[in-house]
Write a protein that holds these residues in place. Structure first.
Motif, PDB file in Angstrom:
ATOM      1  N   ARG A   1       0.605  -1.242  -0.097  1.00  0.00           N
ATOM      2  CA  ARG A   1      -0.158   0.006   0.159  1.00  0.00           C
ATOM      3  C   ARG A   1       1.102   1.015   0.579  1.00  0.00           C
ATOM      4  O   ARG A   1       0.143   1.720  -0.433  1.00  0.00           O
ATOM      5  N   LEU A   2       1.789   0.922   0.931  1.00  0.00           N
ATOM      6  CA  LEU A   2       2.993   2.386   1.281  1.00  0.00           C
ATOM      7  C   LEU A   2       3.417   2.639  -0.466  1.00  0.00           C
ATOM      8  O   LEU A   2       3.464   3.910  -0.436  1.00  0.00           O
ATOM      9  N   GLU A   3       3.779   1.060  -1.276  1.00  0.00           N
ATOM     10  CA  GLU A   3       4.783   1.625  -2.819  1.00  0.00           C
ATOM     11  C   GLU A   3       3.534   2.213  -3.462  1.00  0.00           C
ATOM     12  O   GLU A   3       3.837   2.866  -4.836  1.00  0.00           O
ATOM     13  N   LYS A   4       2.387   2.266  -3.482  1.00  0.00           N
ATOM     14  CA  LYS A   4       1.778   2.642  -3.867  1.00  0.00           C
ATOM     15  C   LYS A   4       1.020   4.357  -4.394  1.00  0.00           C
ATOM     16  O   LYS A   4       0.663   4.724  -4.994  1.00  0.00           O
ATOM     17  N   MET A   5       1.750   4.782  -2.502  1.00  0.00           N
ATOM     18  CA  MET A   5       1.177   6.371  -2.592  1.00  0.00           C
ATOM     19  C   MET A   5       2.011   7.007  -2.748  1.00  0.00           C
ATOM     20  O   MET A   5       3.446   6.098  -2.738  1.00  0.00           O
ATOM     21  N   SER A   6       1.947   7.891  -3.218  1.00  0.00           N
ATOM     22  CA  SER A   6       2.948   9.443  -3.141  1.00  0.00           C
ATOM     23  C   SER A   6       4.100   9.645  -2.277  1.00  0.00           C
ATOM     24  O   SER A   6       3.621   9.239  -1.049  1.00  0.00           O
ATOM     25  N   PRO A   7       5.403   9.925  -2.427  1.00  0.00           N
ATOM     26  CA  PRO A   7       6.190   9.410  -1.698  1.00  0.00           C
ATOM     27  C   PRO A   7       6.130  11.496  -0.886  1.00  0.00           C
ATOM     28  O   PRO A   7       5.211  12.335  -0.916  1.00  0.00           O
ATOM     29  N   GLY A   8       6.499  10.769   1.202  1.00  0.00           N
ATOM     30  CA  GLY A   8       6.496  11.927   1.618  1.00  0.00           C
ATOM     31  C   GLY A   8       4.431  11.457   2.242  1.00  0.00           C
ATOM     32  O   GLY A   8       4.161  12.367   3.684  1.00  0.00           O
ATOM     33  N   SER A   9       3.754  10.733   1.598  1.00  0.00           N
ATOM     34  CA  SER A   9       2.363  10.028   2.637  1.00  0.00           C
ATOM     35  C   SER A   9       2.495   9.911   3.163  1.00  0.00           C
ATOM     36  O   SER A   9       3.299   8.896   3.842  1.00  0.00           O
ATOM     37  N   ARG A  10       0.993   9.518   4.370  1.00  0.00           N
ATOM     38  CA  ARG A  10       0.994   9.092   5.734  1.00  0.00           C
ATOM     39  C   ARG A  10       0.389   7.752   5.077  1.00  0.00           C
ATOM     40  O   ARG A  10      -1.433   7.984   5.017  1.00  0.00           O
ATOM     41  N   LEU A  11       0.597   7.201   5.487  1.00  0.00           N
ATOM     42  CA  LEU A  11      -0.769   5.588   6.057  1.00  0.00           C
ATOM     43  C   LEU A  11      -0.896   5.306   7.730  1.00  0.00           C
ATOM     44  O   LEU A  11      -0.145   5.690   8.390  1.00  0.00           O
ATOM     45  N   GLU A  12      -2.131   5.223   8.037  1.00  0.00           N
ATOM     46  CA  GLU A  12      -2.747   4.707   9.043  1.00  0.00           C
ATOM     47  C   GLU A  12      -2.948   2.961   8.899  1.00  0.00           C
ATOM     48  O   GLU A  12      -3.779   3.189   8.110  1.00  0.00           O
ATOM     49  N   VAL A  13      -2.073   2.176   9.850  1.00  0.00           N
ATOM     50  CA  VAL A  13      -2.500   1.059   9.501  1.00  0.00           C
ATOM     51  C   VAL A  13      -2.901   0.321  10.955  1.00  0.00           C
ATOM     52  O   VAL A  13      -2.484   0.703  12.429  1.00  0.00           O
ATOM     53  N   TRP A  14      -4.011  -0.312  11.315  1.00  0.00           N
ATOM     54  CA  TRP A  14      -5.133  -1.137  12.559  1.00  0.00           C
ATOM     55  C   TRP A  14      -3.552  -2.034  12.556  1.00  0.00           C
ATOM     56  O   TRP A  14      -3.819  -3.280  11.918  1.00  0.00           O
ATOM     57  N   LEU A  15      -3.581  -3.135  13.904  1.00  0.00           N
ATOM     58  CA  LEU A  15      -2.745  -3.594  14.150  1.00  0.00           C
ATOM     59  C   LEU A  15      -3.018  -3.969  14.685  1.00  0.00           C
ATOM     60  O   LEU A  15      -3.286  -3.606  16.070  1.00  0.00           O
ATOM     61  N   ASP A  16      -3.588  -5.765  15.094  1.00  0.00           N
ATOM     62  CA  ASP A  16      -3.557  -6.389  15.957  1.00  0.00           C
ATOM     63  C   ASP A  16      -2.366  -6.660  17.471  1.00  0.00           C
ATOM     64  O   ASP A  16      -1.210  -6.210  17.142  1.00  0.00           O
ATOM     65  N   PRO A  17      -2.851  -6.757  18.534  1.00  0.00           N
ATOM     66  CA  PRO A  17      -2.101  -6.591  19.753  1.00  0.00           C
ATOM     67  C   PRO A  17      -1.315  -7.666  19.262  1.00  0.00           C
ATOM     68  O   PRO A  17      -1.330  -8.731  19.044  1.00  0.00           O
ATOM     69  N   GLY A  18       0.378  -7.772  20.133  1.00  0.00           N
ATOM     70  CA  GLY A  18       1.000  -9.226  20.342  1.00  0.00           C
ATOM     71  C   GLY A  18       1.804  -9.248  18.466  1.00  0.00           C
ATOM     72  O   GLY A  18       2.674  -8.447  19.085  1.00  0.00           O
ATOM     73  N   GLU A  19       2.121 -10.062  18.072  1.00  0.00           N
ATOM     74  CA  GLU A  19       2.936 -10.295  17.090  1.00  0.00           C
ATOM     75  C   GLU A  19       3.178  -8.940  16.589  1.00  0.00           C
ATOM     76  O   GLU A  19       3.886  -8.922  15.366  1.00  0.00           O
ATOM     77  N   PRO A  20       2.203  -9.263  15.782  1.00  0.00           N
ATOM     78  CA  PRO A  20       1.618  -8.079  14.492  1.00  0.00           C
ATOM     79  C   PRO A  20       2.388  -6.421  15.176  1.00  0.00           C
ATOM     80  O   PRO A  20       3.071  -5.859  13.947  1.00  0.00           O
ATOM     81  N   ILE A  21       1.642  -5.999  16.222  1.00  0.00           N
ATOM     82  CA  ILE A  21       2.290  -4.742  16.618  1.00  0.00           C
ATOM     83  C   ILE A  21       3.551  -4.569  17.054  1.00  0.00           C
ATOM     84  O   ILE A  21       4.555  -3.771  17.212  1.00  0.00           O
ATOM     85  N   GLU A  22       4.696  -5.622  17.789  1.00  0.00           N
ATOM     86  CA  GLU A  22       5.825  -5.860  17.675  1.00  0.00           C
ATOM     87  C   GLU A  22       6.615  -6.336  16.470  1.00  0.00           C
ATOM     88  O   GLU A  22       8.049  -6.185  16.582  1.00  0.00           O
ATOM     89  N   GLN A  23       5.825  -6.909  15.315  1.00  0.00           N
ATOM     90  CA  GLN A  23       6.861  -7.018  14.174  1.00  0.00           C
ATOM     91  C   GLN A  23       7.030  -6.017  13.052  1.00  0.00           C
ATOM     92  O   GLN A  23       7.949  -5.473  12.671  1.00  0.00           O
ATOM     93  N   VAL A  24       5.343  -5.211  12.744  1.00  0.00           N
ATOM     94  CA  VAL A  24       5.408  -4.845  11.629  1.00  0.00           C
ATOM     95  C   VAL A  24       6.341  -3.686  11.871  1.00  0.00           C
ATOM     96  O   VAL A  24       6.879  -3.009  10.469  1.00  0.00           O
ATOM     97  N   PRO A  25       5.749  -2.600  12.757  1.00  0.00           N
ATOM     98  CA  PRO A  25       6.691  -1.249  12.646  1.00  0.00           C
ATOM     99  C   PRO A  25       8.323  -1.694  12.977  1.00  0.00           C
ATOM    100  O   PRO A  25       9.155  -1.291  11.715  1.00  0.00           O
ATOM    101  N   ASP A  26       8.440  -2.839  13.713  1.00  0.00           N
ATOM    102  CA  ASP A  26      10.262  -2.605  13.054  1.00  0.00           C
ATOM    103  C   ASP A  26      10.448  -3.424  11.697  1.00  0.00           C
ATOM    104  O   ASP A  26      11.840  -2.866  11.201  1.00  0.00           O
TER     105      ASP A  26
END
Length: 85
Positions: free
Chosen positions: A29-54
């Motif tokens: 999704r980010l690759e389809k957006m313009s440079p400098g654009s911001r994306l809000e992503v909703w993630l589950d607790p646990g592994e998703p929030i621990e792994q995706v940001p890093d």
């Protein structure tokens, strides 16, 4: 802090999406957006929030904000702009 300065340009709800699909879908999704654009992503607790940001930071994206919501996390990620070094 000025809330409107960090308003996302798009939103992606990945609650219920397992790893590593949530990272892959966020990156696509980010690759389809313009440079400098911001994306809000909703993630589950646990592994998703621990792994995706890093994983996003290692891929060169800027994680601007992580907010704990009611049963999920909202992540604001910025696509890098064109940098000519």
């Amino acid at each position: 802090m000025n809330q409107t300065a960090s308003q996302p340009h798009a939103q992606l709800d990945l609650r219920g999406t397992p790893c590593p699909l949530n990272f892959v879908r966020t990156k696509l999704r980010l690759e389809k957006m313009s440079p400098g654009s911001r994306l809000e992503v909703w993630l589950d607790p646990g592994e998703p929030i621990e792994q995706v940001p890093d994983s996003l930071m290692m891929a060169g994206y800027s994680v601007e904000q992580i907010t704990e919501c009611n049963g999920y996390f909202a992540l604001i990620v910025q696509r890098p702009g064109d940098a000519n070094a």
